[in-house]
Design an enzyme around this catalytic site. Structure first.
Site, PDB file in Angstrom:
ATOM      1  N   THR A 197      46.761  37.060  38.761  1.00  0.00           N
ATOM      2  CA  THR A 197      47.186  36.964  40.165  1.00  0.00           C
ATOM      3  C   THR A 197      47.408  35.526  40.610  1.00  0.00           C
ATOM      4  O   THR A 197      48.334  35.241  41.368  1.00  0.00           O
ATOM      5  CB  THR A 197      46.129  37.630  41.081  1.00  0.00           C
ATOM      6  OG1 THR A 197      46.164  39.025  40.829  1.00  0.00           O
ATOM      7  CG2 THR A 197      46.402  37.392  42.546  1.00  0.00           C
TER       8      THR A 197
ATOM      9  N   THR B 137      41.896  38.400  36.936  1.00  0.00           N
ATOM     10  CA  THR B 137      40.471  38.716  37.129  1.00  0.00           C
ATOM     11  C   THR B 137      40.070  40.047  36.495  1.00  0.00           C
ATOM     12  O   THR B 137      38.910  40.240  36.148  1.00  0.00           O
ATOM     13  CB  THR B 137      40.122  38.776  38.631  1.00  0.00           C
ATOM     14  OG1 THR B 137      40.910  39.789  39.251  1.00  0.00           O
ATOM     15  CG2 THR B 137      40.348  37.439  39.304  1.00  0.00           C
ATOM     16  N   ASP B 138      41.049  40.950  36.327  1.00  0.00           N
ATOM     17  CA  ASP B 138      40.695  42.318  35.908  1.00  0.00           C
ATOM     18  C   ASP B 138      39.952  42.365  34.577  1.00  0.00           C
ATOM     19  O   ASP B 138      39.002  43.122  34.421  1.00  0.00           O
ATOM     20  CB  ASP B 138      41.961  43.192  35.825  1.00  0.00           C
ATOM     21  CG  ASP B 138      42.527  43.521  37.205  1.00  0.00           C
ATOM     22  OD1 ASP B 138      41.823  43.297  38.205  1.00  0.00           O
ATOM     23  OD2 ASP B 138      43.680  43.996  37.275  1.00  0.00           O
TER      24      ASP B 138
ATOM     25  N   LYS C  39      33.292  41.736  36.862  1.00  0.00           N
ATOM     26  CA  LYS C  39      34.038  41.822  38.113  1.00  0.00           C
ATOM     27  C   LYS C  39      33.438  42.992  38.885  1.00  0.00           C
ATOM     28  O   LYS C  39      33.515  44.144  38.428  1.00  0.00           O
ATOM     29  CB  LYS C  39      35.529  42.045  37.849  1.00  0.00           C
ATOM     30  CG  LYS C  39      36.342  42.091  39.147  1.00  0.00           C
ATOM     31  CD  LYS C  39      37.842  42.180  38.915  1.00  0.00           C
ATOM     32  CE  LYS C  39      38.566  42.275  40.250  1.00  0.00           C
ATOM     33  NZ  LYS C  39      40.017  42.407  40.121  1.00  0.00           N
TER      34      LYS C  39
ATOM     35  N   TYR D 260      13.050  58.727  26.991  1.00  0.00           N
ATOM     36  CA  TYR D 260      13.309  60.168  27.174  1.00  0.00           C
ATOM     37  C   TYR D 260      13.707  60.786  25.845  1.00  0.00           C
ATOM     38  O   TYR D 260      14.328  60.128  25.010  1.00  0.00           O
ATOM     39  CB  TYR D 260      14.435  60.388  28.191  1.00  0.00           C
ATOM     40  CG  TYR D 260      14.093  59.896  29.576  1.00  0.00           C
ATOM     41  CD1 TYR D 260      13.354  60.684  30.450  1.00  0.00           C
ATOM     42  CD2 TYR D 260      14.489  58.633  29.986  1.00  0.00           C
ATOM     43  CE1 TYR D 260      13.023  60.227  31.719  1.00  0.00           C
ATOM     44  CE2 TYR D 260      14.166  58.158  31.251  1.00  0.00           C
ATOM     45  CZ  TYR D 260      13.431  58.955  32.110  1.00  0.00           C
ATOM     46  OH  TYR D 260      13.104  58.493  33.351  1.00  0.00           O
TER      47      TYR D 260
HETATM   48  N1  ASP Z   1      45.904  42.453  37.901  1.00  0.00           N
HETATM   49  C1  ASP Z   1      45.521  41.058  38.003  1.00  0.00           C
HETATM   50  C2  ASP Z   1      45.149  40.567  36.611  1.00  0.00           C
HETATM   51  O1  ASP Z   1      44.067  40.823  36.161  1.00  0.00           O
HETATM   52  C3  ASP Z   1      44.394  40.904  38.954  1.00  0.00           C
HETATM   53  C4  ASP Z   1      43.933  39.495  39.201  1.00  0.00           C
HETATM   54  O2  ASP Z   1      44.290  38.556  38.542  1.00  0.00           O
HETATM   55  O3  ASP Z   1      43.142  39.324  40.166  1.00  0.00           O
HETATM   56  O4  ASP Z   1      45.953  39.949  35.967  1.00  0.00           O
END
Ligand code: ASP
Length: 340
Positions: A15, A89-90, A160, A280
Protein backbone atom coordinates in the site's frame (compact mmCIF):
# COMPACT_ATOMS: atom_id res chain seq x y z
CA UNK A 1 30.02 16.66 8.89
CA UNK A 2 30.22 12.97 9.89
CA UNK A 3 29.29 10.48 7.21
CA UNK A 4 25.74 9.21 7.31
CA UNK A 5 25.16 5.46 7.73
CA UNK A 6 24.72 3.66 4.43
CA UNK A 7 21.26 2.11 4.16
CA UNK A 8 19.89 0.01 1.31
CA UNK A 9 16.19 0.62 0.71
CA UNK A 10 14.55 -2.36 -0.99
CA UNK A 11 11.09 -1.56 -2.34
CA UNK A 12 8.69 -4.46 -2.89
CA UNK A 13 5.34 -2.69 -3.33
CA UNK A 14 2.46 -2.75 -0.83
CA UNK A 15 0.00 0.00 0.00
CA UNK A 16 2.79 2.44 0.83
CA UNK A 17 3.69 2.42 -2.89
CA UNK A 18 0.15 2.26 -4.25
CA UNK A 19 -2.27 4.52 -6.04
CA UNK A 20 -5.79 4.04 -7.36
CA UNK A 21 -6.08 2.75 -10.89
CA UNK A 22 -8.87 3.63 -13.35
CA UNK A 23 -11.15 0.94 -11.86
CA UNK A 24 -10.77 2.45 -8.37
CA UNK A 25 -8.77 -0.43 -6.89
CA UNK A 26 -5.29 0.01 -5.43
CA UNK A 27 -2.14 -1.43 -6.99
CA UNK A 28 1.55 -0.66 -6.41
CA UNK A 29 3.39 1.56 -8.87
CA UNK A 30 6.05 3.52 -6.98
CA UNK A 31 9.69 2.46 -7.05
CA UNK A 32 12.20 2.96 -4.24
CA UNK A 33 13.30 6.27 -5.75
CA UNK A 34 9.66 7.50 -5.95
CA UNK A 35 9.25 6.66 -2.26
CA UNK A 36 12.47 8.39 -1.24
CA UNK A 37 11.50 11.41 -3.36
CA UNK A 38 8.17 11.52 -1.50
CA UNK A 39 9.89 11.27 1.91
CA UNK A 40 13.13 13.17 1.22
CA UNK A 41 13.95 13.61 4.93
CA UNK A 42 15.18 10.01 5.07
CA UNK A 43 18.23 11.33 3.23
CA UNK A 44 19.03 13.45 6.29
CA UNK A 45 19.09 10.24 8.36
CA UNK A 46 21.04 8.01 6.00
CA UNK A 47 23.06 7.77 2.83
CA UNK A 48 20.23 6.01 0.99
CA UNK A 49 20.84 3.51 -1.81
CA UNK A 50 17.96 1.87 -3.58
CA UNK A 51 16.87 -1.35 -5.17
CA UNK A 52 13.40 -2.07 -6.50
CA UNK A 53 12.14 -5.64 -6.69
CA UNK A 54 8.98 -6.48 -8.63
CA UNK A 55 6.32 -4.31 -7.01
CA UNK A 56 3.43 -6.34 -5.86
CA UNK A 57 0.57 -6.48 -3.45
CA UNK A 58 2.01 -8.60 -0.65
CA UNK A 59 -0.88 -11.05 -1.04
CA UNK A 60 0.94 -12.11 -4.20
CA UNK A 61 4.17 -12.90 -2.40
CA UNK A 62 5.46 -16.46 -2.62
CA UNK A 63 8.42 -18.07 -0.81
CA UNK A 64 10.56 -17.57 -3.94
CA UNK A 65 10.17 -13.83 -3.42
CA UNK A 66 11.39 -14.15 0.20
CA UNK A 67 14.49 -15.81 -1.23
CA UNK A 68 14.92 -12.92 -3.66
CA UNK A 69 14.86 -10.35 -0.83
CA UNK A 70 17.17 -12.47 1.33
CA UNK A 71 19.68 -12.81 -1.53
CA UNK A 72 19.78 -9.06 -2.12
CA UNK A 73 20.57 -8.54 1.58
CA UNK A 74 23.15 -11.35 1.77
CA UNK A 75 24.89 -10.28 -1.46
CA UNK A 76 25.13 -6.64 -0.41
CA UNK A 77 25.45 -7.22 3.33
CA UNK A 78 28.94 -5.77 3.71
CA UNK A 79 28.21 -2.67 1.63
CA UNK A 80 25.61 -1.30 4.07
CA UNK A 81 25.01 -0.50 7.74
CA UNK A 82 21.36 -1.49 7.59
CA UNK A 83 18.43 -2.38 5.35
CA UNK A 84 14.90 -0.99 4.99
CA UNK A 85 12.33 -3.05 3.12
CA UNK A 86 9.07 -1.35 2.19
CA UNK A 87 6.43 -4.05 1.91
CA UNK A 88 2.68 -4.63 1.99
CA UNK A 89 1.29 -5.10 5.45
CA UNK A 90 -0.87 -8.14 4.67
CA UNK A 91 1.95 -10.69 4.62
CA UNK A 92 4.73 -8.62 6.18
CA UNK A 93 4.91 -10.87 9.26
CA UNK A 94 5.47 -13.94 7.03
CA UNK A 95 8.27 -12.22 5.11
CA UNK A 96 9.86 -10.94 8.34
CA UNK A 97 9.79 -14.47 9.78
CA UNK A 98 11.28 -16.05 6.66
CA UNK A 99 14.07 -13.45 6.53
CA UNK A 100 14.82 -13.94 10.24
CA UNK A 101 15.38 -17.68 9.75
CA UNK A 102 17.43 -17.28 6.57
CA UNK A 103 19.57 -14.37 7.82
CA UNK A 104 20.80 -15.28 11.30
CA UNK A 105 23.61 -13.84 13.41
CA UNK A 106 22.89 -10.37 12.07
CA UNK A 107 25.05 -7.52 13.30
CA UNK A 108 22.98 -4.82 11.64
CA UNK A 109 19.27 -4.03 11.35
CA UNK A 110 16.92 -5.42 8.72
CA UNK A 111 13.75 -3.33 9.01
CA UNK A 112 10.41 -3.93 7.31
CA UNK A 113 7.78 -1.24 7.11
CA UNK A 114 4.77 -0.18 5.07
CA UNK A 115 1.56 1.70 5.62
CA UNK A 116 -2.16 1.29 6.04
CA UNK A 117 -2.86 4.29 3.79
CA UNK A 118 -0.94 4.97 0.57
CA UNK A 119 1.81 7.56 0.82
CA UNK A 120 0.12 9.97 -1.56
CA UNK A 121 -3.23 9.94 0.27
CA UNK A 122 -4.21 12.43 3.00
CA UNK A 123 -3.83 10.89 6.45
CA UNK A 124 -1.21 8.40 5.28
CA UNK A 125 0.93 6.76 7.93
CA UNK A 126 3.57 6.04 5.27
CA UNK A 127 5.79 9.05 5.86
CA UNK A 128 6.05 8.48 9.61
CA UNK A 129 6.62 4.74 9.21
CA UNK A 130 9.31 5.25 6.59
CA UNK A 131 11.14 7.85 8.67
CA UNK A 132 10.94 5.62 11.75
CA UNK A 133 12.15 2.62 9.76
CA UNK A 134 15.24 4.58 8.70
CA UNK A 135 15.78 5.71 12.31
CA UNK A 136 15.81 2.07 13.46
CA UNK A 137 17.89 1.00 10.45
CA UNK A 138 20.63 3.40 11.57
CA UNK A 139 20.52 2.16 15.19
CA UNK A 140 22.40 -0.64 16.99
CA UNK A 141 19.44 -2.98 16.63
CA UNK A 142 20.66 -6.23 15.06
CA UNK A 143 17.57 -8.20 14.13
CA UNK A 144 14.88 -8.55 11.50
CA UNK A 145 12.22 -6.19 12.82
CA UNK A 146 8.95 -4.62 11.77
CA UNK A 147 8.68 -0.90 12.49
CA UNK A 148 5.08 0.22 12.37
CA UNK A 149 3.27 3.02 14.22
CA UNK A 150 5.18 3.44 17.45
CA UNK A 151 6.24 -0.20 17.70
CA UNK A 152 9.48 -1.98 16.94
CA UNK A 153 8.65 -5.67 16.77
CA UNK A 154 10.79 -8.76 16.46
CA UNK A 155 9.90 -10.17 13.02
CA UNK A 156 9.16 -13.69 14.28
CA UNK A 157 6.83 -12.33 16.98
CA UNK A 158 4.86 -9.87 14.88
CA UNK A 159 1.29 -10.29 13.64
CA UNK A 160 -0.93 -7.93 11.70
CA UNK A 161 -3.83 -7.62 14.13
CA UNK A 162 -5.79 -4.72 12.65
CA UNK A 163 -7.15 -4.05 9.18
CA UNK A 164 -8.13 -0.61 10.46
CA UNK A 165 -5.76 0.90 13.00
CA UNK A 166 -2.49 2.67 12.27
CA UNK A 167 -0.92 0.54 15.02
CA UNK A 168 -1.57 -2.49 12.82
CA UNK A 169 0.95 -4.92 14.31
CA UNK A 170 1.42 -6.44 17.70
CA UNK A 171 4.09 -8.49 19.37
CA UNK A 172 2.72 -11.92 20.26
CA UNK A 173 3.74 -13.73 23.44
CA UNK A 174 6.62 -11.35 24.04
CA UNK A 175 7.00 -7.65 24.83
CA UNK A 176 7.84 -5.55 21.77
CA UNK A 177 11.59 -5.15 21.43
CA UNK A 178 11.28 -1.42 21.12
CA UNK A 179 9.26 1.71 20.94
CA UNK A 180 9.72 4.77 18.80
CA UNK A 181 8.45 8.25 19.56
CA UNK A 182 10.33 11.42 20.38
CA UNK A 183 13.25 9.12 21.07
CA UNK A 184 13.82 5.47 20.43
CA UNK A 185 14.04 2.66 22.98
CA UNK A 186 15.35 -0.71 21.86
CA UNK A 187 15.68 -3.60 24.26
CA UNK A 188 19.20 -4.76 25.01
CA UNK A 189 18.27 -8.27 23.82
CA UNK A 190 17.98 -6.95 20.26
CA UNK A 191 21.24 -5.03 20.14
CA UNK A 192 24.38 -5.83 18.19
CA UNK A 193 26.78 -8.22 19.90
CA UNK A 194 30.47 -8.70 19.23
CA UNK A 195 31.63 -11.67 17.22
CA UNK A 196 28.57 -12.15 15.04
CA UNK A 197 28.98 -13.17 11.42
CA UNK A 198 26.03 -13.44 9.08
CA UNK A 199 24.76 -17.00 8.79
CA UNK A 200 22.89 -17.15 5.49
CA UNK A 201 20.81 -20.29 4.98
CA UNK A 202 18.64 -19.72 1.90
CA UNK A 203 16.87 -23.05 2.08
CA UNK A 204 13.12 -23.06 1.76
CA UNK A 205 10.84 -25.94 0.84
CA UNK A 206 7.55 -24.25 -0.07
CA UNK A 207 5.65 -27.56 0.06
CA UNK A 208 4.08 -26.76 3.43
CA UNK A 209 0.34 -26.43 4.12
CA UNK A 210 -1.29 -24.43 6.88
CA UNK A 211 -4.85 -25.44 7.76
CA UNK A 212 -7.17 -24.55 10.60
CA UNK A 213 -9.12 -27.18 12.50
CA UNK A 214 -12.84 -26.43 12.76
CA UNK A 215 -15.93 -28.29 13.91
CA UNK A 216 -16.89 -30.43 10.90
CA UNK A 217 -13.45 -30.62 9.25
CA UNK A 218 -13.51 -33.63 6.92
CA UNK A 219 -10.51 -35.92 7.57
CA UNK A 220 -10.41 -36.57 3.80
CA UNK A 221 -9.44 -32.94 3.28
CA UNK A 222 -6.54 -33.27 5.71
CA UNK A 223 -5.54 -36.61 4.16
CA UNK A 224 -5.33 -34.93 0.75
CA UNK A 225 -3.24 -32.12 2.22
CA UNK A 226 -0.87 -34.61 3.87
CA UNK A 227 -0.51 -36.63 0.66
CA UNK A 228 0.36 -33.58 -1.41
CA UNK A 229 2.77 -31.70 0.87
CA UNK A 230 6.12 -32.29 2.56
CA UNK A 231 4.89 -30.78 5.83
CA UNK A 232 1.56 -29.73 7.37
CA UNK A 233 0.63 -27.27 10.11
CA UNK A 234 -2.76 -27.59 11.78
CA UNK A 235 -3.94 -24.64 13.82
CA UNK A 236 -5.84 -26.43 16.56
CA UNK A 237 -8.14 -25.11 19.24
CA UNK A 238 -6.94 -23.73 22.57
CA UNK A 239 -3.79 -25.46 23.78
CA UNK A 240 -3.39 -27.47 20.56
CA UNK A 241 -6.49 -29.64 20.52
CA UNK A 242 -7.99 -31.11 17.36
CA UNK A 243 -10.96 -33.45 16.76
CA UNK A 244 -9.95 -37.03 17.51
CA UNK A 245 -13.16 -39.00 18.10
CA UNK A 246 -14.54 -41.61 15.71
CA UNK A 247 -14.56 -41.53 11.94
CA UNK A 248 -14.34 -37.75 11.86
CA UNK A 249 -11.26 -37.68 14.08
CA UNK A 250 -7.95 -36.59 12.63
CA UNK A 251 -5.64 -38.70 14.80
CA UNK A 252 -5.26 -41.51 12.25
CA UNK A 253 -4.41 -39.05 9.49
CA UNK A 254 -1.72 -37.53 11.72
CA UNK A 255 -0.34 -41.00 12.46
CA UNK A 256 -0.35 -41.95 8.76
CA UNK A 257 1.42 -38.73 7.92
CA UNK A 258 4.17 -39.13 10.48
CA UNK A 259 4.59 -42.82 9.58
CA UNK A 260 5.07 -41.69 5.98
CA UNK A 261 7.65 -39.12 7.11
CA UNK A 262 5.45 -36.04 6.71
CA UNK A 263 5.77 -33.81 9.78
CA UNK A 264 2.51 -32.50 11.24
CA UNK A 265 2.96 -29.43 13.44
CA UNK A 266 0.05 -28.47 15.68
CA UNK A 267 -0.41 -24.87 16.77
CA UNK A 268 -3.25 -22.85 18.19
CA UNK A 269 -5.88 -20.55 16.72
CA UNK A 270 -5.68 -18.44 19.87
CA UNK A 271 -3.84 -15.20 19.35
CA UNK A 272 -1.95 -15.48 22.63
CA UNK A 273 -0.50 -18.37 24.60
CA UNK A 274 1.14 -21.65 23.80
CA UNK A 275 0.31 -25.21 22.92
CA UNK A 276 0.23 -27.55 25.90
CA UNK A 277 -0.71 -30.76 24.19
CA UNK A 278 -0.48 -33.00 27.21
CA UNK A 279 -3.23 -31.10 29.00
CA UNK A 280 -6.27 -32.70 27.31
CA UNK A 281 -6.82 -36.20 25.97
CA UNK A 282 -7.56 -34.72 22.51
CA UNK A 283 -4.18 -33.00 22.41
CA UNK A 284 -2.29 -35.88 23.97
CA UNK A 285 -3.72 -38.38 21.46
CA UNK A 286 -2.41 -36.29 18.58
CA UNK A 287 0.94 -35.79 20.27
CA UNK A 288 1.19 -39.57 20.69
CA UNK A 289 0.30 -39.96 17.00
CA UNK A 290 3.49 -38.03 16.25
CA UNK A 291 2.46 -34.37 16.06
CA UNK A 292 5.05 -31.67 16.79
CA UNK A 293 3.75 -28.80 18.95
CA UNK A 294 4.29 -25.28 17.64
CA UNK A 295 4.63 -24.10 21.25
CA UNK A 296 4.22 -20.29 21.42
CA UNK A 297 5.26 -19.50 17.84
CA UNK A 298 3.02 -17.34 15.68
CA UNK A 299 1.42 -19.11 12.70
CA UNK A 300 3.55 -16.92 10.42
CA UNK A 301 6.78 -17.94 12.15
CA UNK A 302 5.69 -21.59 12.25
CA UNK A 303 5.03 -21.64 8.50
CA UNK A 304 8.27 -19.90 7.54
CA UNK A 305 10.25 -22.07 9.96
CA UNK A 306 8.82 -25.36 8.70
CA UNK A 307 9.66 -24.35 5.12
CA UNK A 308 13.16 -23.37 6.23
CA UNK A 309 13.67 -26.59 8.21
CA UNK A 310 12.33 -28.81 5.41
CA UNK A 311 14.69 -27.03 3.04
CA UNK A 312 17.50 -28.54 5.12
CA UNK A 313 16.19 -31.94 6.14
CA UNK A 314 13.19 -34.23 5.74
CA UNK A 315 14.37 -36.57 8.46
CA UNK A 316 11.49 -36.50 10.95
CA UNK A 317 13.51 -36.60 14.19
CA UNK A 318 15.65 -33.73 13.01
CA UNK A 319 12.64 -31.75 11.77
CA UNK A 320 11.06 -32.18 15.19
CA UNK A 321 14.12 -31.09 17.17
CA UNK A 322 14.69 -28.10 14.86
CA UNK A 323 11.04 -27.02 15.15
CA UNK A 324 11.31 -27.14 18.95
CA UNK A 325 14.56 -25.20 19.06
CA UNK A 326 14.45 -21.42 19.21
CA UNK A 327 16.79 -19.90 16.63
CA UNK A 328 15.88 -16.22 16.67
CA UNK A 329 13.64 -15.84 19.71
CA UNK A 330 10.57 -17.40 18.08
CA UNK A 331 10.00 -19.69 21.11
CA UNK A 332 10.22 -18.44 24.68
CA UNK A 333 12.93 -20.33 26.65
CA UNK A 334 10.46 -21.71 29.24
CA UNK A 335 8.32 -23.32 26.52
CA UNK A 336 11.33 -24.78 24.74
CA UNK A 337 11.71 -27.09 27.75
CA UNK A 338 8.04 -27.66 28.57
CA UNK A 339 6.75 -28.99 25.26
CA UNK A 340 9.62 -31.27 24.38
N1 ASP B 1 -2.83 -5.37 0.25
C1 ASP B 1 -1.74 -4.54 0.73
C2 ASP B 1 -0.47 -5.39 0.72
O1 ASP B 1 -0.27 -6.16 1.61
C3 ASP B 1 -2.04 -4.03 2.09
C4 ASP B 1 -1.01 -3.11 2.69
O2 ASP B 1 0.08 -2.94 2.21
O3 ASP B 1 -1.35 -2.49 3.73
O4 ASP B 1 0.30 -5.28 -0.20
Amino acid sequence: MPELPRILHIATGGTIAMAKGPDGSMAPFQSASDLVAAVPEVQDIADVHMETLPEIDSSNIFPEYWLQIARVIANRYHEFDGFVITHGTDTMAYTASALAFMLQELDKPVVLTGSQIALGVIGSDGRRNMVNAFRVATSDCAEVVIVFGSAVLRGVRARKISAFAMEAFESINENPIGEIGISMRISRRALRRAGRRLLFTPTLDPSVALVAAYPGLDPALLRHVVETHHGVIILGFGTGNIPTEGARGLRDVVRQATTAGVPVVVGTQCVLGSTNMGLYRVGKDVLEAGAIPSVDMTPEATLAKLMWVLGQTRELERVSSMMLKSYVGEIAPCYEIMDR
